[in-house]
Design a protein around this motif. Structure first.
Motif, short mmCIF file in Angstrom:
data_model
loop_
_atom_site.label_atom_id
_atom_site.label_comp_id
_atom_site.label_asym_id
_atom_site.label_seq_id
_atom_site.Cartn_x
_atom_site.Cartn_y
_atom_site.Cartn_z
N ILE A 177 1.12 14.09 15.36
CA ILE A 177 1.60 14.41 14.01
C ILE A 177 3.03 14.93 14.04
CG2 ILE A 177 1.23 15.97 12.03
CD1 ILE A 177 -1.75 15.79 12.57
N THR A 178 3.43 15.50 15.17
CA THR A 178 4.80 16.02 15.27
C THR A 178 5.86 14.93 15.16
OG1 THR A 178 4.71 15.89 17.70
CG2 THR A 178 4.04 17.96 16.68
N ASP A 179 5.44 13.67 15.32
CA ASP A 179 6.39 12.56 15.18
C ASP A 179 6.60 12.13 13.73
OD1 ASP A 179 6.83 12.36 17.91
OD2 ASP A 179 5.19 10.93 18.21
N LEU A 180 5.81 12.68 12.81
CA LEU A 180 5.89 12.27 11.40
C LEU A 180 6.98 13.08 10.70
CD1 LEU A 180 2.04 12.05 10.72
CD2 LEU A 180 3.62 10.20 11.30
N VAL A 181 8.20 12.71 10.98
CA VAL A 181 9.36 13.53 10.63
C VAL A 181 9.60 13.62 9.12
CG1 VAL A 181 10.49 13.18 12.84
CG2 VAL A 181 10.85 11.52 11.00
N ASN A 182 9.02 12.74 8.33
CA ASN A 182 9.24 12.77 6.88
C ASN A 182 8.11 13.44 6.10
OD1 ASN A 182 11.84 11.42 6.49
ND2 ASN A 182 10.83 9.64 7.38
N LEU A 183 7.18 14.07 6.82
CA LEU A 183 6.08 14.75 6.14
C LEU A 183 6.60 15.89 5.26
CD1 LEU A 183 3.00 15.25 8.52
CD2 LEU A 183 3.21 13.73 6.54
N LYS A 184 6.06 15.95 4.04
CA LYS A 184 6.36 17.06 3.14
C LYS A 184 5.15 17.96 2.94
CE LYS A 184 9.78 14.38 0.53
NZ LYS A 184 10.14 13.81 -0.81
N LYS A 185 3.94 17.40 3.18
CA LYS A 185 2.72 18.17 3.02
C LYS A 185 1.75 17.80 4.14
CE LYS A 185 -0.16 20.89 0.74
NZ LYS A 185 0.12 22.33 0.48
N LEU A 186 1.25 18.82 4.85
CA LEU A 186 0.29 18.61 5.92
C LEU A 186 -0.90 19.56 5.71
CD1 LEU A 186 -0.62 17.44 8.65
CD2 LEU A 186 0.76 19.22 9.78
N HIS A 206 5.25 1.09 3.38
CA HIS A 206 5.40 1.80 2.11
C HIS A 206 4.38 2.92 1.92
CE1 HIS A 206 7.22 -2.19 1.61
NE2 HIS A 206 8.06 -1.61 0.77
N VAL A 207 3.62 3.24 2.96
CA VAL A 207 2.55 4.23 2.84
C VAL A 207 3.13 5.64 2.81
CG1 VAL A 207 0.44 5.15 3.85
CG2 VAL A 207 0.96 2.70 4.07
N LYS A 208 2.86 6.36 1.71
CA LYS A 208 3.38 7.72 1.55
C LYS A 208 2.31 8.80 1.73
CE LYS A 208 7.19 6.68 -1.65
NZ LYS A 208 7.79 7.00 -2.98
N ILE A 227 0.84 -1.20 0.00
CA ILE A 227 0.00 0.00 0.00
C ILE A 227 0.87 1.25 0.00
CG2 ILE A 227 -1.75 1.31 1.26
CD1 ILE A 227 -2.71 -1.31 2.46
N GLU A 228 0.61 2.14 -0.95
CA GLU A 228 1.35 3.41 -1.05
C GLU A 228 0.47 4.61 -0.69
OE1 GLU A 228 4.68 4.72 -4.07
OE2 GLU A 228 2.71 4.94 -5.01
N GLU A 229 -0.81 4.55 -1.01
CA GLU A 229 -1.72 5.65 -0.71
C GLU A 229 -3.03 5.12 -0.13
OE1 GLU A 229 -2.39 8.29 -3.99
OE2 GLU A 229 -0.25 8.58 -4.38
N ILE A 230 -3.57 5.89 0.83
CA ILE A 230 -4.84 5.54 1.47
C ILE A 230 -5.75 6.77 1.45
CG2 ILE A 230 -5.95 4.88 3.65
CD1 ILE A 230 -3.31 3.47 4.41
N ASP A 231 -6.97 6.59 1.00
CA ASP A 231 -7.96 7.66 1.04
C ASP A 231 -9.15 7.17 1.86
OD1 ASP A 231 -9.79 9.67 0.68
OD2 ASP A 231 -9.46 9.88 -1.47
N MET A 232 -9.31 7.72 3.05
CA MET A 232 -10.38 7.31 3.96
C MET A 232 -11.63 8.17 3.84
SD MET A 232 -8.25 6.52 7.46
CE MET A 232 -6.85 5.40 7.50
N THR A 233 -11.74 8.99 2.83
CA THR A 233 -12.86 9.90 2.69
C THR A 233 -14.21 9.18 2.81
OG1 THR A 233 -11.59 11.38 1.25
CG2 THR A 233 -14.00 11.55 1.14
N ASP A 234 -15.05 9.70 3.71
CA ASP A 234 -16.42 9.19 3.93
C ASP A 234 -16.45 7.74 4.39
OD1 ASP A 234 -17.50 11.65 3.09
OD2 ASP A 234 -17.51 11.01 1.00
N THR A 243 7.88 6.53 6.30
CA THR A 243 7.52 6.67 4.88
C THR A 243 6.48 7.75 4.59
OG1 THR A 243 5.81 4.96 5.07
CG2 THR A 243 8.02 4.26 4.42
N LEU A 244 5.65 8.12 5.56
CA LEU A 244 4.52 9.02 5.29
C LEU A 244 5.00 10.42 4.94
CD1 LEU A 244 1.44 8.97 5.21
CD2 LEU A 244 1.43 9.83 7.56
N GLU A 245 4.57 10.91 3.77
CA GLU A 245 5.00 12.22 3.26
C GLU A 245 3.84 13.21 3.12
OE1 GLU A 245 6.91 11.46 -0.45
OE2 GLU A 245 8.66 10.45 0.46
#
Length: 230
Positions: A187-196, A141-143, A118-125, A167-169
């Motif tokens: 969320i502060t632990d997600l050190v590899n985030l590029k977009k929040l 592998h979730v980005k 799994i690379e992407e997850i969309d939980m919408t609705d 891996t989460l970006e």
């Protein structure tokens, strides 16, 4: 005597739900409801009572879909087990190396489970709940995750996201009515985030927005943040 007239009824917490005359049209649903212990009185009912019954029925089903099965996890691996959980709850996923999201449970691969990550997850609705979030463990592998309009999501769910910190970006949390300022701190632990992206959280108090913004900027200096926009 009709089948509907022979059904036993129960009183659960003083709440009696009238199902109405649906037993002939939906016998499987009715049987499942009886197995779940939901109260059924099969006579005429108001639309509100019918809606209440089905709301409770769906909540019971959703809780079942969110249950983590350790034996299934060992049998098919973390990514496949997580994918099954998400799809049952109405989310969508994209596997590594694939262009499109999988939209239906039956479209999941039928073999070679270990090859699909799994690379992407969309939980919408979707109807994801806290008890389902252990499925994220060992998904390496979730980005990208989009969490939008999830009516059962709570603060404790967000605490599971650091499982993906290597891996989460990209992370979006929006229109989730039970998320508070305290719940966002992991969320502060997600050190590899590029977009929040965080917006439209009704229980996020105005006085906490600037301290949270400062906290995220300090903890995630390389992350492009888009916070509290309506």
């Amino acid at each position: 005597m009709a089948v509907s007239d022979t059904l036993q009824t129960k009183n659960i917490g003083m709440n009696i739900v009238k199902l109405g005359n649906i037993s002939g049209k939906h016998p499987k649903i009715l049987q499942k409801c009886m197995q779940l212990g939901l109260t059924c009185i099969t006579n005429k009912c108001t639309p509100v009572q019918t809606r209440l019954f089905f709301d409770r029925f769906i909540q019971r089903l959703d809780a079942g879909y969110n249950t983590f099965d350790i034996d299934r996890h060992k049998l098919v691996g973390p990514d496949r087990n997580c994918a099954e959980w998400l799809m049952k709850c109405g989310a969508t996923i994209k596997f590594q190396g694939h262009d499109n999201h999988i939209l239906e449970y039956n479209a999941l691969p039928s073999s070679n489970f270990d090859k699909y990550k799994i690379e992407e997850i969309d939980m919408t609705d979707s109807t994801v709940m806290l008890k389902g979030f252990p499925h994220l463990h060992n998904c390496k592998h979730v980005k990208k995750i989009v969490i939008h309009n999830c009516k059962y999501l709570c603060d404790s769910c967000i605490a599971y996201l650091p499982e993906l910190k290597s891996t989460l970006e990209h992370l979006q949390i929006s229109s989730c009515r039970y998320i508070t300022s305290e719940g966002l701190i992991p969320i502060t632990d997600l050190v590899n985030l590029k977009k929040l992206i965080i917006n439209d959280l009704p229980h996020l108090e105005e006085k906490h927005k600037k301290p949270l913004l400062d906290l995220f900027k300090d903890a995630l200096p390389k992350c492009d943040t888009e916070l509290f926009k309506q």
